[in-house]
Design a protein around this motif. Structure first.
Motif, short mmCIF file in Angstrom:
data_model
loop_
_atom_site.label_atom_id
_atom_site.label_comp_id
_atom_site.label_asym_id
_atom_site.label_seq_id
_atom_site.Cartn_x
_atom_site.Cartn_y
_atom_site.Cartn_z
N VAL A 112 0.85 -1.19 0.00
CA VAL A 112 0.00 0.00 0.00
C VAL A 112 0.88 1.24 0.00
CG1 VAL A 112 -1.72 1.31 1.31
CG2 VAL A 112 -1.91 -1.18 1.13
N LYS A 113 0.56 2.16 -0.91
CA LYS A 113 1.33 3.40 -1.02
C LYS A 113 0.36 4.58 -1.14
CE LYS A 113 5.38 1.40 -3.22
NZ LYS A 113 5.06 0.00 -3.31
N PHE A 114 0.68 5.63 -0.41
CA PHE A 114 -0.06 6.89 -0.49
C PHE A 114 0.86 7.89 -1.16
CE2 PHE A 114 -1.79 4.55 3.10
CZ PHE A 114 -3.15 4.61 2.84
N LYS A 115 0.43 8.43 -2.29
CA LYS A 115 1.30 9.30 -3.08
C LYS A 115 0.96 10.78 -3.00
CE LYS A 115 3.78 6.10 -5.17
NZ LYS A 115 5.21 6.07 -5.24
N ARG A 116 -0.25 11.09 -2.59
CA ARG A 116 -0.66 12.50 -2.49
C ARG A 116 -1.77 12.64 -1.47
NH1 ARG A 116 -4.93 14.97 -4.79
NH2 ARG A 116 -3.82 16.59 -5.89
N LYS A 117 -1.91 13.83 -0.96
CA LYS A 117 -3.01 14.14 -0.05
C LYS A 117 -4.29 14.27 -0.88
CE LYS A 117 -2.08 17.09 3.15
NZ LYS A 117 -1.85 18.33 3.92
N VAL A 118 -5.38 13.73 -0.35
CA VAL A 118 -6.69 13.85 -0.99
C VAL A 118 -7.52 14.77 -0.10
CG1 VAL A 118 -8.73 12.60 -1.81
CG2 VAL A 118 -6.47 11.53 -1.97
N VAL A 119 -8.09 15.82 -0.69
CA VAL A 119 -8.76 16.87 0.06
C VAL A 119 -10.18 17.08 -0.45
CG1 VAL A 119 -6.56 18.02 0.59
CG2 VAL A 119 -7.86 18.69 -1.45
N ALA B 179 -2.60 8.61 -6.40
CA ALA B 179 -3.05 8.94 -5.04
C ALA B 179 -2.75 7.80 -4.08
CB ALA B 179 -4.53 9.29 -5.04
N CYS B 180 -3.29 6.63 -4.35
CA CYS B 180 -3.14 5.49 -3.44
C CYS B 180 -3.18 4.22 -4.29
CB CYS B 180 -4.30 5.50 -2.43
SG CYS B 180 -4.28 4.17 -1.22
N SER B 181 -2.45 3.20 -3.85
CA SER B 181 -2.46 1.93 -4.57
C SER B 181 -2.13 0.80 -3.60
CB SER B 181 -1.45 1.95 -5.72
OG SER B 181 -0.14 2.11 -5.22
N GLY B 182 -2.42 -0.41 -4.03
CA GLY B 182 -2.09 -1.56 -3.21
C GLY B 182 -2.50 -2.86 -3.87
N ASP B 183 -2.00 -3.96 -3.30
CA ASP B 183 -2.35 -5.31 -3.71
C ASP B 183 -3.23 -5.90 -2.63
OD1 ASP B 183 -0.62 -5.06 -5.95
OD2 ASP B 183 1.09 -5.64 -4.70
N PHE B 184 -4.38 -6.44 -3.02
CA PHE B 184 -5.37 -6.90 -2.07
C PHE B 184 -5.66 -8.38 -2.23
CE2 PHE B 184 -7.78 -2.54 -2.02
CZ PHE B 184 -6.65 -1.92 -1.51
N ILE B 185 -5.94 -9.03 -1.10
CA ILE B 185 -6.50 -10.37 -1.10
C ILE B 185 -7.75 -10.30 -0.23
CG2 ILE B 185 -6.17 -12.80 -0.53
CD1 ILE B 185 -3.15 -12.38 -0.87
N VAL B 186 -8.86 -10.72 -0.81
CA VAL B 186 -10.16 -10.65 -0.15
C VAL B 186 -10.82 -12.02 -0.23
CG1 VAL B 186 -12.47 -9.60 -0.28
CG2 VAL B 186 -10.44 -8.19 -0.67
N ALA B 187 -11.44 -12.44 0.85
CA ALA B 187 -12.15 -13.72 0.88
C ALA B 187 -13.65 -13.51 0.77
CB ALA B 187 -11.84 -14.47 2.17
N VAL B 188 -14.30 -14.47 0.16
CA VAL B 188 -15.76 -14.54 0.13
C VAL B 188 -16.11 -15.77 0.96
CG1 VAL B 188 -17.81 -14.70 -1.32
CG2 VAL B 188 -15.76 -13.53 -2.19
N PRO B 189 -16.42 -15.58 2.26
CA PRO B 189 -16.61 -16.72 3.17
C PRO B 189 -17.61 -17.76 2.69
CG PRO B 189 -16.53 -14.68 4.41
CD PRO B 189 -16.57 -14.30 2.96
N ALA B 190 -18.70 -17.35 2.08
CA ALA B 190 -19.71 -18.32 1.63
C ALA B 190 -19.16 -19.25 0.56
CB ALA B 190 -20.95 -17.59 1.10
N VAL B 191 -18.24 -18.76 -0.25
CA VAL B 191 -17.62 -19.61 -1.28
C VAL B 191 -16.49 -20.41 -0.65
CG1 VAL B 191 -16.38 -19.62 -3.47
CG2 VAL B 191 -18.25 -18.00 -3.11
N LEU B 192 -15.66 -19.76 0.12
CA LEU B 192 -14.51 -20.40 0.77
C LEU B 192 -14.95 -21.60 1.63
CD1 LEU B 192 -11.43 -20.17 1.28
CD2 LEU B 192 -11.97 -18.65 3.18
N ASP B 193 -16.06 -21.46 2.33
CA ASP B 193 -16.56 -22.52 3.22
C ASP B 193 -16.88 -23.81 2.46
OD1 ASP B 193 -16.22 -20.93 5.42
OD2 ASP B 193 -18.35 -20.42 5.63
N ARG B 194 -17.23 -23.70 1.19
CA ARG B 194 -17.54 -24.89 0.39
C ARG B 194 -16.32 -25.79 0.21
NH1 ARG B 194 -20.06 -21.72 -4.60
NH2 ARG B 194 -21.47 -20.39 -3.43
N PHE B 195 -15.13 -25.23 0.37
CA PHE B 195 -13.91 -25.96 0.12
C PHE B 195 -13.17 -26.38 1.40
CE2 PHE B 195 -14.85 -23.50 -3.62
CZ PHE B 195 -14.73 -24.46 -4.62
N LYS B 196 -13.73 -26.05 2.54
CA LYS B 196 -13.13 -26.46 3.80
C LYS B 196 -13.43 -27.93 4.04
CE LYS B 196 -13.16 -22.08 6.28
NZ LYS B 196 -13.75 -21.34 7.39
N PRO B 197 -12.46 -28.66 4.59
CA PRO B 197 -12.71 -30.08 4.89
C PRO B 197 -13.86 -30.23 5.90
CG PRO B 197 -10.37 -29.55 5.13
CD PRO B 197 -11.12 -28.25 4.92
#
Length: 159
Positions: A99-106, A138-156
């Protein structure tokens, strides 16, 4: 992305129908273009009457970093929540990296946000997001997001 002739776009009602965020934490105003399962672009228009400006800071108002990150995240999750099979599902952060912040947002700034989904497997979405104001990073980043309802289908399953 918004120059694509067949691009899908969502106004605020369309956004609300696809994701779970609501006032005061619905932080994007419009999805200007989306390529389902691939990318999304959005805008957020910051006005002085936003709930956080008086406290951040009264003598020099600017958008807090967490608000910028949440705006980027809401754009990112629309890369897959715009798909009918995921519409309206809850999401959770897994990680935020680089995550990087490159400028102030006003007040008065319009944040333009572009998100790219690089992988979506078993309820885990991976991608990157960047934002600009007047063409300046302004701002950037790399994200990882889970969708629990989908993820739960693959849990043992326990016996």
């Amino acid at each position: 992305m918004s120059d694509e002739p067949n691009a899908v776009a969502f106004d605020i009602n369309g956004i609300i129908s696809h994701q779970r965020n609501r006032y005061p934490v619905l932080l994007i105003d419009r999805i200007t273009a989306v390529d389902p399962g691939k990318s999304a672009s959005a805008v957020k228009c910051f006005t002085y009457n936003e709930w956080f400006f008086p406290g951040h800071f009264d003598d020099e108002p600017n958008v807090p970093g967490f608000i910028q990150i949440e705006s980027l995240t809401q754009t990112f999750i629309m890369t897959f929540l715009c798909m009918e099979e995921y519409k309206g599902m809850k999401t959770n952060f897994v990680s935020l990296n680089n995550v990087k912040f490159k400028r102030k947002v006003v007040p008065g700034d319009v944040l333009k946000i572009d998100a790219v989904l690089t992988s979506f497997k078993r309820g885990i979405a991976i991608g990157s997001v960047q934002s600009t104001v007047n063409g300046e990073p302004a701002c950037s980043g790399d994200f990882i997001v889970a969708v629990p309802a989908v993820l739960d289908r693959f849990k043992p399953k326990s016996s």
